[in-house]
Design a protein around this motif. Structure first.
Motif: not given
Length: 182
Positions: A63-92
């Motif tokens: 993709l043209d500017d694929g590095e930028t597009i993917v970089g933005q998605r990875i930042e979003e994914e990392e934020k979600a992974k951190q939130a999921l890791a915190l939620l995983d062992d909590m009382d739902t």
């Protein structure tokens, strides 16, 4: 979920399932909420790992500017992974879980929309049907070996390949234990 032959169709179908699971977690309580949440965590972990190992590298190089597009998605994914890791062992059913879950839901759904708009739609423009089908097969193979828990910091294919198989065994063992105990 029916078998999709095109990577864009496959990933968008998974996004639809993710949206449904968010709804299920939000509208249920107790054991049902816990079960839906763990299903969501597993799907998100497997889905994101496959994207990181297969889709993002292809997008970066085609993709043209694929590095930028993917970089933005990875930042979003990392934020979600951190939130999921915190939620995983909590009382739902705890208020803290529900507040954090609502924020995660908003972030993940925005991320899915961004992927569909800026990455997936453009994949269909640069790859023929055969390549899209080949990418779908590669995504399925990556999902078969992916961890079933979020692993913050594993935002590249190399890190996922290094961590993935061991984490997958640990995660799948934990899944069996939770199912037996739960």
């Amino acid at each position: 979920m029916t078998q999709r032959t095109d990577v864009v169709e496959l990933l968008e179908a998974q996004h639809a399932r993710i949206r449904t699971l968010f709804d299920e977690v939000a509208r249920t309580a107790g054991e049902d909420r816990r079960r839906h949440f763990h299903d969501l965590v597993r799907l998100l972990a497997v889905h994101e790992t496959a994207e990181e190992e297969v889709v993002h590298p292809f997008a970066r190089s085609h993709l043209d500017d694929g590095e930028t597009i993917v970089g933005q998605r990875i930042e979003e994914e990392e934020k979600a992974k951190q939130a999921l890791a915190l939620l995983d062992d909590m009382d739902t059913d705890s208020p803290e879980f529900l507040d954090r879950f609502a924020a995660l839901r908003q972030d993940v759904l925005a991320h899915a929309d961004n992927e569909e708009r800026y990455e997936f739609a453009r994949l269909a423009e640069v790859a023929d049907k055969g390549r899209l089908e080949s990418l779908a097969r590669a995504v399925r193979a990556a999902e078969a070996l992916a961890p079933t828990r979020p692993d913050p910091g594993t935002d590249t294919a190399l890190k996922n390949v290094a961590v993935g198989p061991v984490a997958a065994v640990v995660d799948r063992t934990r899944d069996v234990i939770r199912k037996a105990v739960g």
